[in-house]
Design an enzyme around this catalytic site. Sequence first.
Site, PDB file in Angstrom:
ATOM      1  N   ILE A   1       0.611  -0.934  -0.651  1.00 44.25           N
ATOM      2  CA  ILE A   1       0.108   0.273  -0.106  1.00 44.25           C
ATOM      3  C   ILE A   1       0.632   1.135  -0.026  1.00 44.25           C
ATOM      4  CG2 ILE A   1      -2.159   1.607   0.956  1.00 44.25           C
ATOM      5  CD1 ILE A   1      -3.132  -1.176   2.242  1.00 44.25           C
ATOM      6  N   PRO A   2       1.229   1.919  -1.228  1.00 43.09           N
ATOM      7  CA  PRO A   2       2.512   2.973  -1.425  1.00 43.09           C
ATOM      8  C   PRO A   2       1.631   4.354  -0.738  1.00 43.09           C
ATOM      9  CG  PRO A   2       0.713   2.610  -3.926  1.00 43.09           C
ATOM     10  CD  PRO A   2       0.276   1.769  -2.251  1.00 43.09           C
ATOM     11  N   CYS A   3       1.992   4.363   0.559  1.00 39.12           N
ATOM     12  CA  CYS A   3       2.128   5.658   1.277  1.00 39.12           C
ATOM     13  C   CYS A   3       3.514   6.795   1.443  1.00 39.12           C
ATOM     14  CB  CYS A   3       1.561   5.449   2.922  1.00 39.12           C
ATOM     15  SG  CYS A   3       3.384   4.358   3.692  1.00 39.12           S
ATOM     16  N   HIS A   4       4.774   5.722   0.443  1.00 38.16           N
ATOM     17  CA  HIS A   4       5.501   6.585   0.292  1.00 38.16           C
ATOM     18  C   HIS A   4       4.955   7.267  -0.907  1.00 38.16           C
ATOM     19  CE1 HIS A   4       5.578   2.692  -2.270  1.00 38.16           C
ATOM     20  NE2 HIS A   4       6.443   3.467  -3.263  1.00 38.16           N
TER      21      HIS A   4
END
Lengths: 202, 160
Positions: free
Chosen positions: A169-172
């Site tokens: 889950i690409p919170c970056h």
Amino acid sequence: MNTNDLKRLASAASSSARARRATDELTERAVAEGLVDVAVATMDSPIGELFVAVTPTGLVSVAFEDEPRDEVLERIVRQISPRVLEVAAPTDEVRRELEQYFHSQRRSFDLSIDRRLIGDFAWSVLRATSRVGYGELATYGQIAARIHRPTAARAVGRALGSNPIPIVIPCHRVVGAGGSLTGYAGGLPRKQTLLRLEGSLL
Amino acid sequence: MRGGSAVMPPFQQFLEANRATVYRFLTVAVGPQDADDAFQETFLAALRAYPRVREPDKLDRWILAIASRKAIDHHRGAGRRAVPTDEPPERPVHDPAPHDPDDPLWSAVRALPPRQRVAVVHRHVLDRPYAEIAELMGCSEQTARANVYQGTKRLRELIA
């Protein structure tokens, strides 16, 4: 006979290597019987060792090596189940897709997610975040607007900061208004590495 | 974790903390040939019940109590397991256990009645106090003492 003879007998016939081998068979049988609620495994990556946890529902947690392992496990035990075993097979697919991602052979993940460590508001934030594609960026404000809570940028930041499934889950990919990287639960260097890998950062 | 709800250790941690003792116990209590199977049966039973356990501070005794029952049942079932068939039984390939099968002590241990054998192993291999052996075997302390005494006496007679 004295009782030390019995101890000698026990030591001669039971070694830690034998106990370990019996354990390997045990974990196989446990998986086959459906008794493993959470399978955990570690893997190497360019951003340090990753600790992944998988349930029959899907991927439930990805933790960086500097997160205290016992805290990660305690959360899993409390929220999901104490039946946590180190066993590779159920985590194979997750580890394979992460490997491919780090080798630039994969831009999106085909993994089912177990969202039991994610609250309802956080889930709405993380779902919107999952739609930010590889090599793209979004701001906290944009994510807030996408979940129809335009004033909730700070709550969005908190939800991203507690994402239990980073990378997948690409919170970056979420950054400050001016494009500043701001924070990352795994530390800024990891965020930079991931964004460089994806080509969003030089 | 004081007060509140004590959190259970992850099963992996519980397994690592107890597997050497359980394996050592079973090696003598059911014999090295069957120790692996009894070990797996013991921990699988623990895994089935694990979510319902409420006392994380007593897990080491809980697992030995399960192992004790498995060891006793194992001997009860030993006679029943020999079922005649047309097919030759598939023999699992095991590494020979690293012990001297001719050691007379093994056959002496094997000759003990199951409860005496289990009690003797708790006392003389794991050095457990009688009160704990009684708890592990679900009997009175007096019975535990009697089992250890009779078993030890019989071992000495068989070896002599």
